[in-house]
Design a protein around this motif. Structure first.
Motif, PDB file in Angstrom:
ATOM      1  N   ARG A  76       0.899  -1.229  -0.006  1.00 39.83           N
ATOM      2  CA  ARG A  76      -0.151  -0.062  -0.019  1.00 39.83           C
ATOM      3  C   ARG A  76       0.696   1.456   0.085  1.00 39.83           C
ATOM      4  O   ARG A  76       0.552   2.235  -0.607  1.00 39.83           O
ATOM      5  N   GLN A  77       1.837   1.143   0.637  1.00 40.92           N
ATOM      6  CA  GLN A  77       2.955   2.372   0.802  1.00 40.92           C
ATOM      7  C   GLN A  77       3.539   2.702  -0.576  1.00 40.92           C
ATOM      8  O   GLN A  77       3.676   3.714  -1.033  1.00 40.92           O
ATOM      9  N   PHE A  78       3.523   1.531  -1.355  1.00 42.14           N
ATOM     10  CA  PHE A  78       4.270   1.777  -2.938  1.00 42.14           C
ATOM     11  C   PHE A  78       3.207   2.220  -3.792  1.00 42.14           C
ATOM     12  O   PHE A  78       3.666   3.049  -4.818  1.00 42.14           O
ATOM     13  N   SER A  79       1.989   2.233  -3.438  1.00 46.16           N
ATOM     14  CA  SER A  79       1.021   2.885  -4.413  1.00 46.16           C
ATOM     15  C   SER A  79       0.435   4.121  -3.808  1.00 46.16           C
ATOM     16  O   SER A  79      -0.477   4.866  -4.279  1.00 46.16           O
ATOM     17  N   HIS A  80       0.761   4.670  -2.750  1.00 46.05           N
ATOM     18  CA  HIS A  80       0.553   5.760  -2.162  1.00 46.05           C
ATOM     19  C   HIS A  80       1.445   6.871  -2.006  1.00 46.05           C
ATOM     20  O   HIS A  80       2.483   6.787  -1.792  1.00 46.05           O
ATOM     21  N   THR A  81       0.847   7.929  -2.594  1.00 42.10           N
ATOM     22  CA  THR A  81       1.742   9.318  -3.087  1.00 42.10           C
ATOM     23  C   THR A  81       2.039   9.961  -1.592  1.00 42.10           C
ATOM     24  O   THR A  81       1.208  10.496  -1.003  1.00 42.10           O
ATOM     25  N   LEU A  82       3.483  10.205  -1.676  1.00 40.34           N
ATOM     26  CA  LEU A  82       3.872  11.073  -0.305  1.00 40.34           C
ATOM     27  C   LEU A  82       4.074  12.308  -0.793  1.00 40.34           C
ATOM     28  O   LEU A  82       4.083  13.332   0.082  1.00 40.34           O
ATOM     29  N   SER A  83       4.842  12.540  -1.881  1.00 39.05           N
ATOM     30  CA  SER A  83       5.118  13.966  -2.591  1.00 39.05           C
ATOM     31  C   SER A  83       4.793  13.955  -3.993  1.00 39.05           C
ATOM     32  O   SER A  83       5.214  13.020  -4.863  1.00 39.05           O
ATOM     33  N   GLN A  84       4.246  15.099  -4.665  1.00 41.18           N
ATOM     34  CA  GLN A  84       4.356  15.365  -5.913  1.00 41.18           C
ATOM     35  C   GLN A  84       4.681  16.960  -6.094  1.00 41.18           C
ATOM     36  O   GLN A  84       3.717  17.572  -5.655  1.00 41.18           O
TER      37      GLN A  84
END
Length: 390
Positions: free
Chosen positions: A292-300
């Protein structure tokens, strides 16, 4: 998405073959998987410009920053092992990291390239791990963590490596990768290549700078003395010429930012495991929480180093979404296919690998004739477009 069609197979193959005829390809492989099965494997060309050594599916090549995704996964697995969340201060496991006012910096800042540690003030050699770590411990962030994004081209690997060492007690992140993923999964990919594999490695050839490429903002910044981009790609110092990446001392060192060496099949299988839920042959290797962390955007943001919009999840790249409220929020580009949950990482010169969990797909492409730039070029993007019929 149903099974990859014959039409898609043919379209990818046609683009791959045209790369050699008209796009300057020398030696290359592409490996595409769906639902844990390799459905297309293409290899062609030569390992050398003299055309004396054929390139095949077993050929290994340096993949540069495509190493960052396996390195990030090692960090996430170590954090999970220690029951530490991403919003935990890094100093919890690395007390000396508090130097330079970093006592509140979180693991999420490291993994999303928002830590402000992309360039070091101290000029330390890349081959001296201890000196680089000491410099990172003392470094004052170049901005308040979390307020700005700047690709940590080289320091990222040292940050991941030290966190893994502190938590697990291993000698290196590359060793941890081999023990937890590489050997159990039989991956033809290493972060620290053993000497028994050296003869399989193809040399890399530098890309040529064209007039069109010289207009790109990233390349202008890269070639501007004192720019953040140039400082980032020379921090720590050393290993800048492509010829240096062709030395066994580089392959064996295990640089977690850009030192991975593998085949397209090896990288493709790594992402295939992720694309089918972190399991392989009934064994779970990666938890659903990490996926889930791999598909959840932290920064753009408009990345301060790459000088283009970049989206980061936890240590992997995603395609950025259009922030214009007048649009439907779709992708600004499709390096990882059309799915919003897809993620991966490119490598300098054109290498690319990614997972598309929504469709159970992974793709990996490695080559020896580099292109100019930090992001994927037409040789591989044409195959991505062909695969999805975009």
């Amino acid at each position: 998405m149903p099974s990859i069609s014959l039409t898609a197979h043919q379209a990818v193959t046609s683009w791959f073959e045209e790369n050699f005829r008209s796009r300057g390809e020398l030696g290359a492989s592409v490996s595409i998987w769906q639902h844990g099965v390799e459905v297309l494997s293409l290899s062609h060309g030569w390992c050398d410009r003299q055309c004396t050594r054929p390139w095949d599916a077993e050929t290994l090549a340096p993949v540069f920053s495509a190493t960052k995704a396996p390195a990030a996964l090692c960090c996430l697995m170590a954090l999970e092992e220690a029951n530490l969340p991403l919003d935990c201060p890094v100093a919890e496991v690395w007390p000396e990291f508090v130097g330079g006012g970093k006592s509140t910096m979180h693991f999420a800042h490291l993994l999303s390239h928002t830590a402000g540690l992309c360039a070091l003030d101290e000029r330390v050699p890349i081959f001296n791990y201890e000196e680089v770590i000491a410099a990172l411990e003392k470094q004052v962030p170049l901005w308040e963590p979390g307020t700005r994004q700047g690709y940590h081209a080289r320091t990222f690997g040292f940050l991941m490596d030290e966190v893994v060492r502190r938590i697990t007690g291993v000698d290196s992140l590359g060793e941890y990768f081999r023990e937890t993923l590489g050997s159990p999964l039989g991956l033809d990919f290493w972060i620290g290549l053993p000497s028994a594999q050296w003869e399989r490695v193809s040399p890399m050839y530098p890309g040529k700078l064209s007039i069109a490429n010289s207009d790109q903002p990233f390349l202008k910044a890269f070639n501007t003395s004192g720019s953040l981009t140039q400082r980032t790609f020379t921090s720590p110092l050393g290993v800048n010429a492509v010829s240096e990446y062709n030395q066994s001392s580089f392959w064996s060192h295990g640089y977690a930012s850009m030192g991975g060496v593998g085949s397209a099949r090896g990288l493709g299988k790594f992402y295939a495991m992720l694309a089918q839920g972190g399991t392989w042959n009934g064994v779970r290797y990666v938890s659903e929480s990490i996926l889930r962390q791999f598909s959840h955007t932290l920064s753009q943001e408009d990345d301060s180093v790459l000088i283009t919009p970049i989206a980061f999840a936890a240590g992997v790249m995603q395609d950025p979404l259009d922030p214009d409220p007048r649009t439907d929020g779709g992708k600004m580009r499709q390096h990882y296919g059309p799915s919003l949950t897809a993620y991966g990482h490119p490598g300098a010169g054109g290498c690319l690998a990614f997972a598309d969990p929504e469709n159970g797909i992974s793709l990996a492409y490695v080559m020896n004739q580099m292109e100019v730039g930090a992001l994927p070029g037409p040789k591989v993007l044409g195959m991505v477009e062909s695969l999805y019929g975009m």
